[in-house]
Design an enzyme around this catalytic site. Structure first.
Site, short mmCIF file in Angstrom:
data_model
loop_
_atom_site.label_atom_id
_atom_site.label_comp_id
_atom_site.label_asym_id
_atom_site.label_seq_id
_atom_site.Cartn_x
_atom_site.Cartn_y
_atom_site.Cartn_z
CG ASP A 162 28.32 -11.26 52.54
OD1 ASP A 162 27.26 -11.87 52.87
OD2 ASP A 162 29.27 -11.80 51.97
CD GLU A 165 27.52 -15.84 54.20
OE1 GLU A 165 27.68 -15.87 52.99
OE2 GLU A 165 26.85 -16.68 54.84
#
Length: 537
Positions: free
Chosen positions: A408, A451
């Protein structure tokens, strides 16, 4: 003598009847219609015989006038004989003139004139014998000459007409027997000569008549055969013309068909014919097809063997997906339909091709788009789960380790808020480039969230997975992203989990990795954390 037969061409039934015809006593056709046809077609010959008989009979009969005058002088008997002989001469000339004028109109009137002439000549001669008397030998010779004229020069067309010379000869013998009281011995030779003359004359007439009619029947049959042969030749030529026109039409349709069509030979794979569309598809120039064979166009000959086997056993192939190459080597994908048939005595295949290269490209592109993240080019979430399940099954079969990384990007929302989504997209692609440079060819990276990224590492245990995660973290930190405010650096937090090959699922592994990722975030970000030691059940 062969005579030209005129009139309508004979039909088969009439010729069959003529070939098996029955003849009358005088040798004519027993069938009245056949006889009428024969006489009509030979009318010119009959008229010529009548002209000859009339002139010859009349003139020869009058030649004896000088002998009559020498014997009788200018007596009343001579005058009667003169009138008698002139009557015969005039009747002969009348017969000849009548026959000449008749031409080819009809036969009945000349035949009637002929009978009248015969009766006048016979009665006139008997009158001469009755009044003149004299030597029986002389009159017998004259009698034989007249009988010969009757049989040879006059056409004998009826039984009654054939009896006239017999009755004429009998009357001649009766006159000499009763009027001149000739003895039996004196009449023996004349009777025998006249009998022989009439027998031979009757035989001659019958022979000539039957010969003429047999010739007529033969000519009619030959005419029929000739007509049938001409008709057969005309029909065959018509059929050949139609076949040629049909073949030309088929060839034209073959050539102008918008679908690529190819005719190939079974025994050697030779290309016998291909239309314009096939020439364009396969890039074959005019005149090159004769030197080409179908194996030259297959990328994989095993596909050709499969097609040929199906054609030989089933006779038909429909919609086979075949990889070909053009004459200059360009690969193309085609949909092939073929049927087995016979051509010029050989087994051939009639093949239709449809170029599906573009369709296949679009299908592959759609498949790629369906399984790929549009922004980063990595696998999307659905594709990742499918590939992960496959890798788990493979690891289970091989008892190989399998490791999962969950990444992440730290503080990514601030980049979007500060610089906008375009810079945020560039930042994500920068992360993808950095981690892709550290992965193996068979590793499976995917974007599974905004993301958030997942990476499946086949045949990698936990320790090696942690080391790989550290390399990825360092690679991302070393990269920079250009923004309107200047270059910036990114960091990622990574959770590492092991996928149990015996009982694990990708969902459980992601849940485990997500827990580790949460721990990395809580510990300050830009770090790697591993899942707990407990195994997933």
């Amino acid at each position: 003598m062969t005579r030209q037969v005129t009139g309508h061409p004979p039909d088969r039934d009439r010729c069959a009847s003529e070939a098996n015809s029955v003849y009358t006593l005088i040798g004519g056709f027993a069938d009245a219609h056949l006889e009428a046809d024969f006489r009509r077609t030979h009318l010119g010959w009959f008229n010529g015989r009548l002209i000859t008989a009339g002139l010859l009979g009349g003139i020869l009969y009058c030649v004896a006038l000088s002998y009559d005058h020498a014997v009788l002088g200018n007596s009343r008997a001579f005058q009667f004989l003169l009138a008698d002989r002139l009557t015969v001469l005039i009747s002969g000339l009348w017969l000849a003139l009548h026959a000449y004028r008749n031409g080819r109109r009809q036969l009945s009137l000349p035949v009637f004139s002929m009978l009248v002439f015969e009766l006048i000549l016979a009665s006139g001669f008997l009158g001469v014998v009755f009044l003149h008397g004299g030597s029986i030998v002389f009159h017998t010779m004259s009698m034989l000459a007249i009988v010969t004229v009757f049989y040879i020069f006059l056409p004998n067309l009826s039984t009654g007409q054939l009896l006239i010379p017999w009755l004429f000869s009998l009357a001649f013998l009766v006159i000499f027997r009763l009027v001149f009281e000739a003895t039996s011995i004196e009449l023996t030779i004349p009777a025998l000569l006249l009998l022989l003359s009439n027998l031979l004359g009757t035989f001659f007439v019958r022979l000539i008549n039957r010969g003429q009619r047999s010739e007529y029947a033969t000519v009619q049959a030959l005419q029929l055969l000739n007509a049938e042969l001409r008709q057969e030749i005309a029909d065959r030529k018509l059929i050949e013309d139609r076949l040629r026109a049909s073949e030309d039409n088929l060839q034209h349709l073959f050539d102008v068909a918008p679908v690529p069509l190819v005719l190939t030979r079974d025994r050697d794979g030779a290309i016998l014919r291909l239309n314009r569309a096939a020439s364009l598809l396969l890039r074959v120039e005019a005149g090159q097809a004769a030197n080409l064979r179908t194996p030259d166009f297959y990328v994989d000959l095993r596909e050709r063997e499969d097609v040929i086997t199906r054609l030989r056993t089933q006779g038909l192939v429909e919609g086979a997906d075949v990889h070909l190459r053009t004459n200059d080597g360009k690969p193309i994908e085609t949909l092939l339909t073929a049927v087995r048939t016979e051509f010029d005595g050989e087994t051939v295949y009639f093949v239709g091709l449809v170029d599906i290269s573009e369709r296949k490209r679009i299908e592959r592109e759609l498949q790629r788009l369906a399984s790929t993240d549009a922004l980063t080019g990595l696998h999307n979430r659905r594709s990742f789960f499918e590939l992960a399940e496959r890798e788990i099954r493979r690891a289970r079969r091989k008892h190989a380790p399998l490791c999962l990384l969950l990444l992440d990007v730290d503080e990514f929302k601030q980049i979007n808020d500060r610089f906008g989504h375009a810079v945020g997209d560039n930042a994500l692609n920068s992360v993808v480039r950095a981690i892709s440079a550290c992965l193996r060819e068979y590793d499976i990276p995917a974007r599974i969230g905004g993301e958030e990224f997942a990476i499946l590492l086949p045949e990698v245990a936990l320790e090696a997975g942690i080391e790989a995660a550290e390399r990825l973290r360092e690679a991302v930190a070393a990269a920079s992203v250009v923004t309107p405010g200047g270059p910036i650096t990114l960091t990622v937090s990574i959770g590492v989990a092991v996928v149990d090959g015996d009982a694990g699922t990708i969902d459980r592994a992601l849940s485990q990795a997500d827990g580790a990722l949460y721990e990395a975030k809580r510990a300050g970000r830009n770090r790697v954390a591993q899942a707990g030691d407990e195994r997933l059940n």
